[in-house]
Scaffold this motif. Structure first.
Motif, PDB file in Angstrom:
ATOM      1  N   PRO A 198      -0.666   4.049   3.444  1.00  0.00           N
ATOM      2  CA  PRO A 198       0.137   3.700   2.261  1.00  0.00           C
ATOM      3  C   PRO A 198      -0.319   2.438   1.535  1.00  0.00           C
ATOM      4  CG  PRO A 198       1.329   3.197   4.273  1.00  0.00           C
ATOM      5  CD  PRO A 198       0.124   3.982   4.678  1.00  0.00           C
ATOM      6  N   PHE A 199      -1.065   1.584   2.200  1.00  0.00           N
ATOM      7  CA  PHE A 199      -1.500   0.339   1.565  1.00  0.00           C
ATOM      8  C   PHE A 199      -2.959   0.384   1.122  1.00  0.00           C
ATOM      9  CE2 PHE A 199       1.863  -0.802   4.624  1.00  0.00           C
ATOM     10  CZ  PHE A 199       2.822  -1.240   3.717  1.00  0.00           C
ATOM     11  N   SER A 200      -3.575   1.553   1.272  1.00  0.00           N
ATOM     12  CA  SER A 200      -4.960   1.713   0.844  1.00  0.00           C
ATOM     13  C   SER A 200      -5.016   1.850  -0.681  1.00  0.00           C
ATOM     14  CB  SER A 200      -5.566   2.960   1.498  1.00  0.00           C
ATOM     15  OG  SER A 200      -6.776   3.301   0.867  1.00  0.00           O
ATOM     16  N   LEU A 201      -5.903   1.100  -1.307  1.00  0.00           N
ATOM     17  CA  LEU A 201      -6.024   1.155  -2.764  1.00  0.00           C
ATOM     18  C   LEU A 201      -6.432   2.547  -3.239  1.00  0.00           C
ATOM     19  CD1 LEU A 201      -7.760  -2.259  -3.592  1.00  0.00           C
ATOM     20  CD2 LEU A 201      -5.382  -1.621  -3.951  1.00  0.00           C
ATOM     21  N   SER A 202      -7.324   3.191  -2.494  1.00  0.00           N
ATOM     22  CA  SER A 202      -7.753   4.535  -2.889  1.00  0.00           C
ATOM     23  C   SER A 202      -6.596   5.524  -2.783  1.00  0.00           C
ATOM     24  CB  SER A 202      -8.922   4.985  -2.014  1.00  0.00           C
ATOM     25  OG  SER A 202      -8.536   5.081  -0.651  1.00  0.00           O
ATOM     26  N   ALA A 203      -5.778   5.384  -1.723  1.00  0.00           N
ATOM     27  CA  ALA A 203      -4.633   6.289  -1.555  1.00  0.00           C
ATOM     28  C   ALA A 203      -3.626   6.097  -2.679  1.00  0.00           C
ATOM     29  CB  ALA A 203      -3.967   6.043  -0.202  1.00  0.00           C
TER      30      ALA A 203
END
Length: 355
Positions: free
Chosen positions: A88-93
């Motif tokens: 949830p904290f991944s920029l790509s996600a």
């Protein structure tokens, strides 16, 4: 039932001669004098037009994208959601989730240049689209309700008719589709670009009151599972909302029939699938065409348009007896259309079942 016409207006397809586009349906009819029905050879309206292998390949690609997206779009959607849930904290996600939400909820507008593009003419050739019209409608002075069964797995005939009228005759009408389709990426974009609208009562009523004709298929979801090699089936006996809409807006009803619509794709059927589809108001099944892919067969489509049934506008709730009377007349005209032109489509022994 009205008397069968002796002559009709005929569109014989892209291969019939040089392409001619008209600014109005009246101009189209004036430039193409009525043709005696008896002079239309049996089976002549179901011939597959020859196209180049390049057109065939491009047509298959376009159909794989739309409406083929109804099958494959869920894989990238599931991947995006799963990626976000686990990271949830991944920029790509976050980026991909934002793209998905934008694709689902961002406003989309009618795109005239897209409708008038080469894609329109390519699809006409791919499906060998032809048309028979019993009356020169006057959409500039009437907002019509065109009811065109059967739905089939996907309403290719309805879409082709919309595109034909728009580009070839200048008759702009709005196709009505299930609400859920306007939340599916790619599906919602293409439908809105073509000028389609939500099939909800308020949207259709507003569209008709604004002077725009509307086209729909009454059977919709239920008709999806009713195709047969021996007979055609339409679901209309208990579908009377379009009659009430005509009375509420004073819009003439135009009976139509789309030959070949039920043969463009094949699908899985079954009682459980039917019940589940009705419960969520969306067609849930697996469909296929050429090479087992969601690519429609090159089934010729013939659109037949009957004569308008004029009604008087009724304020408030219409009398049920009046609704039943107009509905019965409409169903009678649909059956008559099928019986009149099934021979020119090459189906002399097919029957139409009304449910």
């Amino acid at each position: 039932m009205s008397k069968a016409p002796e002559s009709v207006f005929v569109y014989e397809g892209e291969s019939a001669g040089p392409r001619k586009l008209y600014k109005s349906f009246s101009a189209f009819c004036q430039a193409n004098p009525p043709k005696p029905v008896k002079n239309i050879p049996a089976g002549s309206m179901s011939k597959v037009e020859k196209i180049t292998w390049q057109d065939d390949l491009m047509g298959m690609f376009l159909l794989l994208v739309w409406p083929g997206c109804l099958l494959w779009i869920w894989f990238p959607i599931i991947w995006v959601v799963q990626n976000f849930l686990f990271n949830p904290f991944s920029l790509s996600a976050i980026f991909y989730l934002g793209v998905l939400l934008y694709a689902v909820f961002a406003p989309v507008r009618y795109w005239k240049a897209g409708v008038d593009s080469w894609v329109n003419f390519l699809m006409m050739r791919y499906f060998s689209f032809k048309g028979i019209f019993e009356e020169a409608l006057k959409p500039e002075s009437n907002a019509y309700i065109l009811v065109a069964p059967p739905h089939g797995v996907f309403p290719f005939g309805n879409i082709l008719t919309l595109l034909f009228f728009h580009t070839y005759t200048g008759f702009h009408f709005r196709g009505a589709g299930a609400s859920v389709l306007y939340r599916i990426p790619i599906m919602r974009h293409v439908m809105t670009w073509m000028g389609c609208i939500d099939a909800g009562w308020s949207t259709m009523q507003r569209t008709l009151n604004n002077g725009h004709s509307v086209g729909l298929s009454t059977g919709g979801i239920a008709e999806l599972f009713e195709s047969s090699t021996d007979s055609e089936t339409i679901i209309i006996k208990n579908r009377k909302g379009f009659v009430r809409m005509a009375l509420a807006t004073g819009s003439p009803l135009v009976p139509c029939y789309l030959f070949g619509n039920t043969h463009a794709l094949k699908c899985l059927s079954g009682e459980k699938l039917q019940k589940f589809s009705r419960s969520i108001q969306a067609s849930i099944t697996f469909f296929w065409g050429r090479w087992g892919l969601p690519i429609a067969y090159r089934t010729p489509i013939l659109g037949v348009m009957g004569r308008a049934i004029h009604v008087q506008k009724v304020e408030g709730t219409p009398d049920p007896e009046l609704v039943d009377k107009i509905h019965a007349q409409f169903v009678e005209e649909i059956v008559a259309l099928f019986d009149r032109y099934k021979g020119v489509y090459g189906w002399p022994n097919k029957t139409l079942i009304v449910k």
